[in-house]
Design an enzyme around this catalytic site. Structure first.
Site, mmCIF file in Angstrom:
data_model
loop_
_atom_site.group_PDB
_atom_site.id
_atom_site.type_symbol
_atom_site.label_atom_id
_atom_site.label_comp_id
_atom_site.label_asym_id
_atom_site.label_seq_id
_atom_site.Cartn_x
_atom_site.Cartn_y
_atom_site.Cartn_z
ATOM 1 N N GLU A 64 0.816 -1.214 0.000
ATOM 2 C CA GLU A 64 0.000 0.000 0.000
ATOM 3 C C GLU A 64 0.854 1.270 0.000
ATOM 4 O O GLU A 64 0.378 2.342 0.364
ATOM 5 C CB GLU A 64 -0.952 -0.019 1.198
ATOM 6 N N SER A 115 -6.206 -2.755 1.338
ATOM 7 C CA SER A 115 -6.485 -2.305 -0.030
ATOM 8 C C SER A 115 -6.882 -3.450 -0.961
ATOM 9 O O SER A 115 -6.755 -3.335 -2.166
ATOM 10 C CB SER A 115 -5.281 -1.554 -0.629
ATOM 11 N N TYR A 166 -9.482 2.234 -6.091
ATOM 12 C CA TYR A 166 -8.616 3.346 -6.482
ATOM 13 C C TYR A 166 -8.815 3.864 -7.897
ATOM 14 O O TYR A 166 -8.061 4.703 -8.356
ATOM 15 C CB TYR A 166 -7.148 2.977 -6.230
ATOM 16 N N ARG A 198 -11.114 3.010 11.262
ATOM 17 C CA ARG A 198 -12.334 2.864 10.461
ATOM 18 C C ARG A 198 -12.775 1.414 10.592
ATOM 19 O O ARG A 198 -11.992 0.507 10.332
ATOM 20 C CB ARG A 198 -12.078 3.216 8.995
ATOM 21 N N ASP A 232 -15.248 -1.540 9.516
ATOM 22 C CA ASP A 232 -16.027 -1.891 8.329
ATOM 23 C C ASP A 232 -16.938 -3.087 8.588
ATOM 24 O O ASP A 232 -16.510 -4.086 9.179
ATOM 25 C CB ASP A 232 -15.082 -2.226 7.167
ATOM 26 N N GLU A 242 -13.754 -5.817 9.294
ATOM 27 C CA GLU A 242 -12.379 -5.549 9.694
ATOM 28 C C GLU A 242 -12.242 -4.172 10.315
ATOM 29 O O GLU A 242 -13.127 -3.325 10.195
ATOM 30 C CB GLU A 242 -11.425 -5.675 8.496
ATOM 31 N N ASN A 257 -9.533 -0.973 10.482
ATOM 32 C CA ASN A 257 -8.345 -0.368 9.869
ATOM 33 C C ASN A 257 -7.827 0.734 10.779
ATOM 34 O O ASN A 257 -8.504 1.738 10.974
ATOM 35 C CB ASN A 257 -8.700 0.186 8.500
ATOM 36 N N GLY A 298 -7.468 4.891 4.763
ATOM 37 C CA GLY A 298 -7.166 5.824 3.672
ATOM 38 C C GLY A 298 -7.463 7.242 4.127
ATOM 39 O O GLY A 298 -8.476 7.482 4.778
HETATM 40 P P1 ADP Z 1 -8.855 -5.172 2.997
HETATM 41 O O1 ADP Z 1 -8.244 -5.062 4.352
HETATM 42 O O2 ADP Z 1 -7.837 -5.419 1.950
HETATM 43 O O3 ADP Z 1 -9.787 -4.036 2.689
HETATM 44 P P2 ADP Z 1 -11.263 -6.803 3.344
HETATM 45 O O4 ADP Z 1 -11.323 -7.912 4.329
HETATM 46 O O5 ADP Z 1 -11.983 -5.572 3.715
HETATM 47 O O6 ADP Z 1 -9.739 -6.521 3.016
HETATM 48 O O7 ADP Z 1 -11.827 -7.341 1.978
HETATM 49 C C1 ADP Z 1 -11.911 -6.521 0.835
HETATM 50 C C2 ADP Z 1 -13.277 -6.606 0.202
HETATM 51 O O8 ADP Z 1 -13.577 -7.969 -0.176
HETATM 52 C C3 ADP Z 1 -14.435 -6.220 1.100
HETATM 53 O O9 ADP Z 1 -14.613 -4.839 1.132
HETATM 54 C C4 ADP Z 1 -15.594 -6.953 0.423
HETATM 55 O O10 ADP Z 1 -16.013 -6.295 -0.779
HETATM 56 C C5 ADP Z 1 -14.967 -8.261 0.013
HETATM 57 N N1 ADP Z 1 -15.094 -9.295 1.061
HETATM 58 C C6 ADP Z 1 -14.103 -9.653 1.902
HETATM 59 N N2 ADP Z 1 -14.490 -10.638 2.739
HETATM 60 C C7 ADP Z 1 -15.764 -10.913 2.421
HETATM 61 C C8 ADP Z 1 -16.717 -11.845 2.935
HETATM 62 N N3 ADP Z 1 -16.397 -12.707 3.911
HETATM 63 N N4 ADP Z 1 -17.981 -11.860 2.380
HETATM 64 C C9 ADP Z 1 -18.286 -10.993 1.375
HETATM 65 N N5 ADP Z 1 -17.416 -10.090 0.855
HETATM 66 C C10 ADP Z 1 -16.170 -10.050 1.355
HETATM 67 MG MG MG Z 2 -11.465 -3.567 3.711
HETATM 68 MG MG MG Z 3 -8.270 -3.432 5.629
#
Ligand code: ADP
Ligand code: MG
Ligand code: MG
Length: 339
Positions: free
Chosen positions: A15, A174, A245, A284, A286, A300, A302, A306
């Protein structure tokens, strides 16, 4: 009297570029009559660049090789009032830089070693939040050694979760290295990619229906406040790097149009998660909101989200009446308060 701030940006993770974008926004926002800011870009090799090279890196969006060694810079950072480590991912957002700054005795923006390290690792986060009674998707951990020695065991734990599922490096952001796996035939490619980026990989069940993605900003130390809830909408199958992005691929909705009670629940859960993970300053949080079932699942946390002027976190607080530059100034205050 002006506060002297060391702004760290770039860093060794995937990142790096995202961090440089955030840093340019923060630099432009810190009022020069209140802050004396020194930016230092950390190259992808982990070298802390001297001022002229830092300037160049910020302008070009990429850091050249060379520069000082980390410890030398940290030692000379003693004269700063605070450090703003706008670094995302491993070697920046994961407690490593926070440990260095703690040892050097310099206040810094954001979570300390514990909150940063636990929140960076998606598996540790899930374990801590589960013990705090916060609902999440089903998941499994796999470590690289298992994948090389007993791949069939890793495949079996994926099959147990069912398809589609998500495969992610445990310590990244990301959406780097994340795959949505639609069936067993796509599993090996996804695991190989994730293990090329991390020793620890998380496999996650998908929500029962395509979820709505809602996010909350938290601001504060031991008496944190929650922002309004925001929502992201996009056409892509999931919120991948490109969607995040590329201008125009996703839209932000603040406040998120949610049924009565859901927004309040999301904010309450976000505050509970922030405390459970011992976060500080900002985060943040989510969530997935499954409209069909009414479920709210925490995805998750963060600890260095960002931070460009158009990023979700600053936008959420702007909706609460806090401008971008007031937010940055508040974060510095919170860093000094924690000392
Ligand atoms: P990062 O830390 O890279 O943002 P995330 O865990 O937030 O990783 O995953 C990125 C994206 O993938 C999420 O915003 C969502 O769109 C999708 N995603 C991740 N895990 C799931 C899940 N268990 N069910 C549905 N969508 C998911
Ligand atoms: Mg995420
Ligand atoms: Mg993240």
């Amino acid at each position: 009297v002006k506060k002297r701030i060391l702004l760290l940006a770039g860093g060794q993770s995937g990142e790096h570029e995202v961090s440089l974008m955030s840093a340019r926004s923060v630099l432009a926002a810190l009022p020069p009559d209140q802050f004396d800011v020194t930016p230092v870009v950390i190259s992808k090799e982990g070298r802390w660049l001297p001022p002229t090279q830092t300037q160049h890196a910020l302008e070009q969006g990429v850091a050249p090789s060379g520069g000082d060694l980390v410890l030398h810079r940290a030692a000379s950072a003693e004269g700063y009032d605070a450090v703003f480590p706008i670094l995302h991912g491993p070697m920046g957002e994961d407690g490593t830089v926070q440990g260095l700054l703690t040892l050097a005795g310099i206040p810094f923006v954001g979570s300390g070693v514990l909150g940063s390290a636990v929140s960076m690792d998606k598996v540790m986060t899930k374990q801590v939040l589960a013990s705090a009674g916060i609902a999440q998707v089903a998941w499994r951990l796999a470590v690289r050694r298992e994948w090389t020695d007993r791949p069939e065991a890793v495949r079996a734990s994926a099959d147990a979760l069912g398809y589609p599922l998500f495969v992610k490096p445990a310590n990244l952001g990301s959406s780097v290295g994340i795959s949505k796996v639609h069936g067993p035939d796509e599993l090996d490619t996804a695991l190989t990619l994730a293990f090329s980026l991390d020793r620890r990989v998380i496999l996650e069940a998908m929500t029962t229906h395509r979820p709505r993605e809602v996010e909350v900003g938290i601001l504060g130390n031991d008496a944190p406040i929650a922002s309004p809830v925001g929502e992201l909408r996009f056409g892509a199958e999931f919120y991948d790097y490109e969607t995040k992005y590329t201008e125009g691929r996703a839209t932000m909705h603040i406040p998120a149009p949610l049924p009565e009670g859901v927004a309040a629940r999301v904010r309450e859960l976000a505050l509970r998660a922030f405390r459970a993970l011992d976060c500080a300053g900002l985060a943040r949080v989510d969530f997935f909101y499954v409209e069909e079932t009414g479920e709210v699942l925490l995805n998750e946390v963060n600890t260095m989200p960002g931070f460009t002027t158009t990023s979700m976190y600053p936008k959420l607080f702007e909706a609460a009446g806090l401008s971008y530059s007031a937010l940055v100034a508040r974060l510095v205050e919170l860093a000094l308060e924690r000392r």
